[in-house]
Write a protein that holds these residues in place. Sequence first.
Motif, PDB file in Angstrom:
ATOM      1  N   ARG A 198      -7.326   5.144  -4.639  1.00  0.00           N
ATOM      2  CA  ARG A 198      -7.136   3.899  -3.913  1.00  0.00           C
ATOM      3  C   ARG A 198      -7.104   4.141  -2.401  1.00  0.00           C
ATOM      4  O   ARG A 198      -6.815   5.244  -1.926  1.00  0.00           O
ATOM      5  CB  ARG A 198      -5.850   3.206  -4.358  1.00  0.00           C
ATOM      6  CG  ARG A 198      -4.602   3.900  -3.880  1.00  0.00           C
ATOM      7  CD  ARG A 198      -3.362   3.272  -4.474  1.00  0.00           C
ATOM      8  NE  ARG A 198      -2.175   3.940  -3.981  1.00  0.00           N
ATOM      9  CZ  ARG A 198      -1.534   3.568  -2.893  1.00  0.00           C
ATOM     10  NH1 ARG A 198      -1.954   2.532  -2.190  1.00  0.00           N
ATOM     11  NH2 ARG A 198      -0.475   4.239  -2.477  1.00  0.00           N
ATOM     12  N   VAL A 211       3.474   1.864  -1.663  1.00  0.00           N
ATOM     13  CA  VAL A 211       4.025   2.210  -2.976  1.00  0.00           C
ATOM     14  C   VAL A 211       3.005   3.018  -3.761  1.00  0.00           C
ATOM     15  O   VAL A 211       1.917   2.529  -4.045  1.00  0.00           O
ATOM     16  CB  VAL A 211       4.376   0.936  -3.777  1.00  0.00           C
ATOM     17  CG1 VAL A 211       4.949   1.297  -5.129  1.00  0.00           C
ATOM     18  CG2 VAL A 211       5.345   0.089  -2.983  1.00  0.00           C
ATOM     19  N   PRO A 212       3.340   4.269  -4.083  1.00  0.00           N
ATOM     20  CA  PRO A 212       2.364   5.059  -4.835  1.00  0.00           C
ATOM     21  C   PRO A 212       2.285   4.591  -6.286  1.00  0.00           C
ATOM     22  O   PRO A 212       3.253   4.077  -6.838  1.00  0.00           O
ATOM     23  CB  PRO A 212       2.906   6.483  -4.752  1.00  0.00           C
ATOM     24  CG  PRO A 212       4.336   6.364  -4.395  1.00  0.00           C
ATOM     25  CD  PRO A 212       4.556   5.023  -3.775  1.00  0.00           C
ATOM     26  N   SER A 213       1.140   4.762  -6.882  1.00  0.00           N
ATOM     27  CA  SER A 213       0.994   4.388  -8.286  1.00  0.00           C
ATOM     28  C   SER A 213       1.374   5.572  -9.161  1.00  0.00           C
ATOM     29  O   SER A 213       1.013   6.704  -8.858  1.00  0.00           O
ATOM     30  CB  SER A 213      -0.457   3.999  -8.565  1.00  0.00           C
ATOM     31  OG  SER A 213      -0.657   3.918  -9.954  1.00  0.00           O
ATOM     32  N   PRO A 214       2.105   5.331 -10.246  1.00  0.00           N
ATOM     33  CA  PRO A 214       2.442   6.437 -11.145  1.00  0.00           C
ATOM     34  C   PRO A 214       1.211   6.972 -11.883  1.00  0.00           C
ATOM     35  O   PRO A 214       1.265   8.024 -12.494  1.00  0.00           O
ATOM     36  CB  PRO A 214       3.450   5.819 -12.124  1.00  0.00           C
ATOM     37  CG  PRO A 214       3.254   4.347 -12.032  1.00  0.00           C
ATOM     38  CD  PRO A 214       2.738   4.063 -10.664  1.00  0.00           C
ATOM     39  N   ASP A 215       0.129   6.239 -11.814  1.00  0.00           N
ATOM     40  CA  ASP A 215      -1.072   6.679 -12.512  1.00  0.00           C
ATOM     41  C   ASP A 215      -1.991   7.405 -11.540  1.00  0.00           C
ATOM     42  O   ASP A 215      -2.540   6.797 -10.624  1.00  0.00           O
ATOM     43  CB  ASP A 215      -1.791   5.452 -13.094  1.00  0.00           C
ATOM     44  CG  ASP A 215      -2.963   5.856 -13.971  1.00  0.00           C
ATOM     45  OD1 ASP A 215      -3.495   6.979 -13.765  1.00  0.00           O
ATOM     46  OD2 ASP A 215      -3.350   5.057 -14.827  1.00  0.00           O
ATOM     47  N   PRO A 216      -2.163   8.721 -11.708  1.00  0.00           N
ATOM     48  CA  PRO A 216      -2.959   9.476 -10.730  1.00  0.00           C
ATOM     49  C   PRO A 216      -4.410   9.008 -10.650  1.00  0.00           C
ATOM     50  O   PRO A 216      -5.057   9.185  -9.616  1.00  0.00           O
ATOM     51  CB  PRO A 216      -2.876  10.916 -11.225  1.00  0.00           C
ATOM     52  CG  PRO A 216      -2.118  10.919 -12.490  1.00  0.00           C
ATOM     53  CD  PRO A 216      -1.614   9.554 -12.778  1.00  0.00           C
ATOM     54  N   ARG A 217      -4.916   8.381 -11.724  1.00  0.00           N
ATOM     55  CA  ARG A 217      -6.302   7.902 -11.673  1.00  0.00           C
ATOM     56  C   ARG A 217      -6.432   6.828 -10.603  1.00  0.00           C
ATOM     57  O   ARG A 217      -7.442   6.741  -9.905  1.00  0.00           O
ATOM     58  CB  ARG A 217      -6.722   7.333 -13.030  1.00  0.00           C
ATOM     59  CG  ARG A 217      -7.007   8.411 -14.055  1.00  0.00           C
ATOM     60  CD  ARG A 217      -7.070   7.851 -15.436  1.00  0.00           C
ATOM     61  NE  ARG A 217      -5.793   7.276 -15.838  1.00  0.00           N
ATOM     62  CZ  ARG A 217      -5.398   7.132 -17.100  1.00  0.00           C
ATOM     63  NH1 ARG A 217      -6.175   7.491 -18.082  1.00  0.00           N
ATOM     64  NH2 ARG A 217      -4.219   6.619 -17.384  1.00  0.00           N
ATOM     65  N   ILE A 218      -5.380   5.998 -10.469  1.00  0.00           N
ATOM     66  CA  ILE A 218      -5.392   4.966  -9.437  1.00  0.00           C
ATOM     67  C   ILE A 218      -4.998   5.580  -8.099  1.00  0.00           C
ATOM     68  O   ILE A 218      -5.619   5.356  -7.072  1.00  0.00           O
ATOM     69  CB  ILE A 218      -4.404   3.833  -9.808  1.00  0.00           C
ATOM     70  CG1 ILE A 218      -4.845   3.178 -11.105  1.00  0.00           C
ATOM     71  CG2 ILE A 218      -4.294   2.826  -8.669  1.00  0.00           C
ATOM     72  CD1 ILE A 218      -3.878   2.141 -11.629  1.00  0.00           C
ATOM     73  N   GLU A 219      -3.961   6.428  -8.139  1.00  0.00           N
ATOM     74  CA  GLU A 219      -3.370   6.935  -6.905  1.00  0.00           C
ATOM     75  C   GLU A 219      -4.362   7.761  -6.099  1.00  0.00           C
ATOM     76  O   GLU A 219      -4.387   7.697  -4.874  1.00  0.00           O
ATOM     77  CB  GLU A 219      -2.127   7.761  -7.245  1.00  0.00           C
ATOM     78  CG  GLU A 219      -1.345   8.264  -6.051  1.00  0.00           C
ATOM     79  CD  GLU A 219      -0.936   7.173  -5.093  1.00  0.00           C
ATOM     80  OE1 GLU A 219      -0.770   6.018  -5.528  1.00  0.00           O
ATOM     81  OE2 GLU A 219      -0.796   7.469  -3.892  1.00  0.00           O
ATOM     82  N   SER A 226       0.821  -1.202   0.000  1.00  0.00           N
ATOM     83  CA  SER A 226       0.000   0.000   0.000  1.00  0.00           C
ATOM     84  C   SER A 226       0.860   1.259   0.000  1.00  0.00           C
ATOM     85  O   SER A 226       0.445   2.307  -0.484  1.00  0.00           O
ATOM     86  CB  SER A 226      -0.907  -0.013   1.223  1.00  0.00           C
ATOM     87  OG  SER A 226      -1.555   1.212   1.358  1.00  0.00           O
ATOM     88  N   ARG A 246      -5.436   3.596   1.247  1.00  0.00           N
ATOM     89  CA  ARG A 246      -4.044   3.433   1.667  1.00  0.00           C
ATOM     90  C   ARG A 246      -3.951   3.022   3.125  1.00  0.00           C
ATOM     91  O   ARG A 246      -4.748   3.423   3.952  1.00  0.00           O
ATOM     92  CB  ARG A 246      -3.276   4.738   1.489  1.00  0.00           C
ATOM     93  CG  ARG A 246      -2.973   5.052   0.058  1.00  0.00           C
ATOM     94  CD  ARG A 246      -1.959   6.161  -0.014  1.00  0.00           C
ATOM     95  NE  ARG A 246      -2.549   7.423   0.374  1.00  0.00           N
ATOM     96  CZ  ARG A 246      -3.069   8.274  -0.493  1.00  0.00           C
ATOM     97  NH1 ARG A 246      -3.087   7.983  -1.766  1.00  0.00           N
ATOM     98  NH2 ARG A 246      -3.565   9.404  -0.084  1.00  0.00           N
TER      99      ARG A 246
END
Lengths: 299, 323, 338
Positions: free
Chosen positions: B262, B251-259, B249, B264
């Motif tokens: 989601r 680890v941030p996602s490089p995709d802001p749509r997911i980040e 959890s 945390r």
Amino acid sequence: MTELLKSLRTWPWHIVAPVLLFVAVAVLAPWLTPYDPAAQDYMSILQGPSWAHWLGTDYLGRDLLSRIIGGARVSLTAMSIVLLAALILGVVVGSLAGYIGGRFEVVMISAIDIFLALPSLVIALALIGIMGPGYWSMIVALTLAWWANYARMSRAVVVAELRQPYIEAARIMGANHLHIFSRHILPSVLALVVVYASADAGALVLAIATLSFLGLGVEPPTPEWGQMLVDGMGYLEDNPALVILPGLALTLVVVSFNLLGEAFALSKVPRPARGLTLSRRRRDRAKEEAARAQVEARP
Amino acid sequence: MPDFPAIQTSGVKVHFRIAPGRFVKAVDGVDLAIPAGTFHGIVGESGCGKTTLARTIVGLQSATEGEISIAGRSLSNWRRADRKGLARKMQFVFQDPLGSLSRRQTIEQSLEEPLIIHGVPDRRKRVEALLDLVGLPRTALGRLPRSLSGGQRQRVGIARALALDPSILICDEPLSALDVSIRAQIVALFADLQAKLGLTIVMIAHDLAVVREICSSVSVMYLGRIVESGATERVFDDAAHPYSQALLSAVPSPDPRIETTRERVILAGDPPSPSNPPAGCRFNTRCPLVFERCRNEEPVLNPATHGGLAACHLSQADQHATI
Amino acid sequence: MSTASGPIYEVGDLVIDLYAGNVSVRAVDGVSFAIHPGETVAIVGESGSGKTVMTLGPLGLLPEGVTVDIRGRAQSGGQDLLTLGPRRLSELRGRSFGVVFQDPISALNPMKRVGPQLAAQARRLTGATGREARQAALDLLKRTGIPDPDDRYFRYPHEMSGGMLQRVMIALALAGKPKVLIADEPTTALDATVQAQILELIRQLQREDGIAVLLITHDIGVVSRVADRVIVLYAGRIAEEGPAFEVLTAPIHPYTIGLLDSVPDLRKSIGEPRQGIPGVPPDQSMLVPGCRFAERCPKVEPRCRTHRPPLDQVRGRAVVQRVACPPQLRALREMADA
């Protein structure tokens, strides 16, 4: 080796040149000396400079110029022998101590520290006291007084190198100790220690002169600067050049070697560009920028 | 395929003495069995012992306790009887590509070194084949490591590790010193080499996304122990151990749509010191799901719902919980 | 975020040359950007892209051992930083800019307890009395989420963990009540779980104070989590700039596309292994005409090698996004027309 050659181009030649001059004079001495440095000529004692004797003569009528040039050769020879011997002894003991480690290292470090704690001239004097004065006694004495420095340095390099991943890589490849030592450790040690040793040469020339001055080193009639100083002292009023010129030669050689050492030490530290170099670089940059702008300005 | 794993560790402990009576328990009881031909990732935070474990497997560090076997033969036996044979079986890729190459050797000399040690004939040909294998130009041969880029240096490190044609490669964070765009090149190279040469690769990593990309199986370490392991996809999608869940959890996602959407889990505090791990479950000081039993009893690795193993009192297949 | 007021820090046509040993490097080659109160701008780039030099250079914070030539403008609060002497610059730096470095341990004095270091900083920058400064230091420790601040006040740096030290660093940066917080890879040296804590802290502080945050990073995940706007640097130039959401989800510059393509996403299932961007970044010791990315670019055209691509606004998007790639922008226009 190629690395060394490449760095030649960036060497500070104004610092290297005096040292090279000294070495050249010493090596070519037999061809440069107008007279035999030991040849006595009672017809011309304590003369001032003349066309026959450019720098004059001493109390035995020996040509001062020939003696100074000859002295350079003697100093260089003695210094080279001592440096080489001290280097071999120091590098072997120091590298082995660092490589083997454990109790052996502890014992060796203690020995090195004892030698380092005593001033080298004191060691030399004590040894000459035991062995009696003479050229070879001086060589042995100075070697024993000098090796500890290189041993300490070698050990430090080995300990630092052993922590490097590339040594571990060699180990994982199945390399044995001999391979690691000869292929990786020794070259690193030599690269550093030889450089420092060459800078130490000045101090060694001085030590040789000191021992000879005290009558414990090179014996007459071999020309040697320290001994020439002693000889000339009695005739200071008749011909001060007898003291001044050997002293000057000695000083110049020691200073040039020390400057070389300084330059080596400084070259290890990154420094910002300054002065002329900086303005030259800035000029080059401005030119490049103008050239680029010209190309980019085209439609 | 042989019936013994390529690498097996049982009860391996590596303790470093820092003061009389005080030990850093870098690795504190690790059981692993890595079948031949797998690409296994070991993840965890700094101080969890993953690098020490890797170094112990290749013999750079000796184990305080426990047994390691490589291809069914104990490491101590290998090292006593056939050190060079072990070198031909298993090699290591270092984290720092510059430090792992001698700064005064040309690339050719570095690549030749293992061949010289093992008396391999026709070295030049082998060296050239290695360059092709890792995608380096011939012109690299005469250069010094310093004049290469980070990615090229790591390619040289990998080529050298492959020089003796080993079947096992242990890699200690081989990507962490590299830039993002270069990292992807090296990841692709690892995947390619593994497929082409059928290697068994153990990769220590802190970048979980890379592990997911190339490792078929994964172990998560915390304070010297493995807390969870299994098939990468399944562990990452359905982590059973609260620590693995928090690590994933974090680890941030490089995709802001997911980040931005989601959920945390942010753990409080720092990992405890490995010289004094907490009693019971080692994670109990930071675990959001801690209960009484965790403080007294250390959980062992048990089958988890994702088909792998997890060491959590809550994760036994029947009482699986998530946070 | 509020961008209604003017920028709090603005850099224009910045060029930075570094001279050291026998190399000259054009680290920053004509860069302009602005940051407004309350926004978080991420500066993204790989090593050697000039992201640190560009951000810390105008503040006079560059490593020793190099000669730095700076040209251009760097304005904050009506003053041009590049015209200030070292003393004025240092004063301004403490009050308007707080800086958090990657490696907190080297930024703190190892011989002094952290609390007094913090109090001294507060006293120097705000002119507070001893008692006030001590209180300010304790408040800062509390605000940066350090548990048991009364105890930690008297700890030495080596007695604290990396995450705690980074919190102390942030406290130190906030001591002068700055308007801009510059964080240079603040989480790179930290573990994943601690990194998450620090990012959360930076966001929370920003929400409370409305300060601007300039975040230097190479980690796209970090950008995606905290940044409002992102500036992508390549070889000392801005390749692309715009709102983080647009740049990360619909990149236009081929370098940005390649960079984002190189970053695996833990939450997406595995496809083909990524190939990264072929080749290596260019040698910055020479000034050559054209686009710096041309050598590695899949979309390269002849003109790219001779003319510097201007950083142009993308038309037809609701937000301000600028891209230094005429071929890509042309392709976008053609697509919109069709």
